[in-house]
Design a protein around this motif. Structure first.
Motif, short mmCIF file in Angstrom:
data_model
loop_
_atom_site.label_atom_id
_atom_site.label_comp_id
_atom_site.label_asym_id
_atom_site.label_seq_id
_atom_site.Cartn_x
_atom_site.Cartn_y
_atom_site.Cartn_z
N PHE A 100 0.99 -1.20 0.02
CA PHE A 100 0.06 -0.14 -0.05
C PHE A 100 0.86 1.15 0.16
N ASN A 101 0.66 2.28 -0.98
CA ASN A 101 1.53 3.36 -1.01
C ASN A 101 0.37 4.41 -1.07
N GLY A 102 0.66 5.52 -0.13
CA GLY A 102 -0.29 6.48 -0.08
C GLY A 102 0.56 7.89 0.40
N ASP A 103 -0.13 9.08 -0.19
CA ASP A 103 0.74 10.38 0.39
C ASP A 103 -0.40 11.00 1.23
N PHE A 104 0.14 11.07 2.54
CA PHE A 104 -0.92 11.55 3.65
C PHE A 104 0.02 12.30 4.52
N ASN A 105 -0.69 13.26 5.00
CA ASN A 105 -0.11 14.27 6.14
C ASN A 105 0.16 13.38 7.12
N PRO A 106 1.01 13.77 8.08
CA PRO A 106 1.44 13.06 9.29
C PRO A 106 0.41 12.54 10.02
N MET A 107 -0.51 13.37 10.37
CA MET A 107 -1.54 13.33 11.52
C MET A 107 -2.80 12.11 10.80
N MET A 108 -2.90 12.31 9.52
CA MET A 108 -3.90 11.35 8.97
C MET A 108 -2.94 9.78 8.70
N ALA A 109 -1.65 9.93 8.58
CA ALA A 109 -0.77 8.83 8.37
C ALA A 109 -0.83 7.85 9.63
N MET A 110 -0.83 8.71 10.86
CA MET A 110 -0.88 8.16 12.28
C MET A 110 -2.32 7.48 12.30
N MET A 111 -3.27 8.11 12.06
CA MET A 111 -4.50 7.43 12.30
C MET A 111 -4.82 6.48 11.48
N ILE A 112 -4.40 6.16 10.11
CA ILE A 112 -4.81 5.14 9.36
C ILE A 112 -3.78 3.87 9.15
N LYS A 113 -2.59 4.18 9.65
CA LYS A 113 -1.42 3.14 9.54
C LYS A 113 -2.05 1.64 10.03
N GLY A 114 -2.48 1.84 11.21
CA GLY A 114 -2.98 0.59 12.08
C GLY A 114 -4.08 -0.11 11.11
N PRO A 115 -5.25 0.68 11.01
CA PRO A 115 -6.25 -0.28 10.30
C PRO A 115 -5.94 -0.71 8.83
N ILE A 116 -5.12 0.45 8.17
CA ILE A 116 -4.76 -0.10 6.81
C ILE A 116 -3.64 -1.35 6.64
N SER A 117 -2.74 -1.43 7.82
CA SER A 117 -1.92 -2.66 7.83
C SER A 117 -2.66 -3.77 8.01
N LYS A 118 -3.66 -3.69 9.02
CA LYS A 118 -4.48 -4.85 9.21
C LYS A 118 -5.41 -5.29 8.18
N PHE A 119 -5.93 -4.33 7.38
CA PHE A 119 -6.57 -4.64 6.16
C PHE A 119 -5.82 -5.34 5.15
N ILE A 120 -4.58 -4.84 4.67
CA ILE A 120 -3.82 -5.48 3.82
C ILE A 120 -3.25 -6.83 4.19
N GLU A 121 -3.24 -6.85 5.47
CA GLU A 121 -2.79 -8.38 6.03
C GLU A 121 -3.82 -9.43 5.89
N THR A 122 -5.05 -8.77 6.08
CA THR A 122 -6.15 -9.48 5.83
C THR A 122 -6.48 -10.05 4.49
N LEU A 123 -6.42 -9.26 3.53
CA LEU A 123 -6.62 -9.37 2.06
C LEU A 123 -5.38 -10.47 1.67
N SER A 124 -4.23 -10.46 2.19
CA SER A 124 -3.32 -11.25 1.88
C SER A 124 -3.20 -12.62 2.45
N THR A 125 -3.63 -12.64 3.86
CA THR A 125 -3.92 -13.99 4.33
C THR A 125 -5.02 -14.63 3.58
N ASN A 126 -6.22 -14.04 2.88
CA ASN A 126 -7.42 -14.65 2.54
C ASN A 126 -6.95 -15.27 1.05
N ILE A 127 -6.12 -14.68 0.43
CA ILE A 127 -5.60 -15.34 -0.90
C ILE A 127 -5.49 -16.72 -1.12
N PRO A 128 -4.71 -17.38 -0.25
CA PRO A 128 -4.73 -18.82 -0.51
C PRO A 128 -5.78 -19.68 -0.56
#
Length: 131
Positions: A100-128
């Protein structure tokens, strides 16, 4: 902001994984349990929403068969991309990693880092299990 999912091993050829990820309707099978909406808008665009989050529209922007698929934000105020990298391990085994690549201000990045990390991890885990 650059976030990477763990690499997932899939017992399919890179072409089979690429074909699966190329069909945007298949992303519904990868979504986390807290999805509240999923809608295919066109052959290369879909919309989804997770509970408590705004709707996100993703569009297939680029494909490099059988090794990479790039999805990007389709409109909205935030510009980001989700890249699926597919690497051949053996003829019938692949490694998949989502970036995941995104250009966010520091405040936004801090708020969404956890949920986005969990989201892409779930997508990846569900592929197999989805293919």
């Amino acid at each position: 902001m650059n976030l990477e999912s763990p690499q997932t091993t899939v017992k399919k050829s890179p072409q089979e994984v690429f074909d699966f990820l190329s069909d945007v309707k298949n992303f519904e099978k990868l979504m986390p349990e807290n999805i509240s909406k999923f809608e295919v808008l066109s052959d290369d665009t879909f919309l989804f929403a997770l509970k408590g989050m705004p709707e996100i529209v993703l569009k297939k922007k680029e494909t490099i068969p059988p090794n990479q698929i790039v999805l990007g934000a389709a409109g909205g105020k935030i510009d980001f991309s989700l890249v699926g990298n597919i690497t051949e391990i053996e003829s019938d085994k692949s490694a998949v990693q989502l970036v995941f690549n995104g250009d966010f201000n520091p405040m936004m990045a801090m708020m969404i880092k956890g949920p986005i990390s969990k989201f892409i991890e779930t997508l990846s885990t569900n592929i197999p299990s989805a293919i």
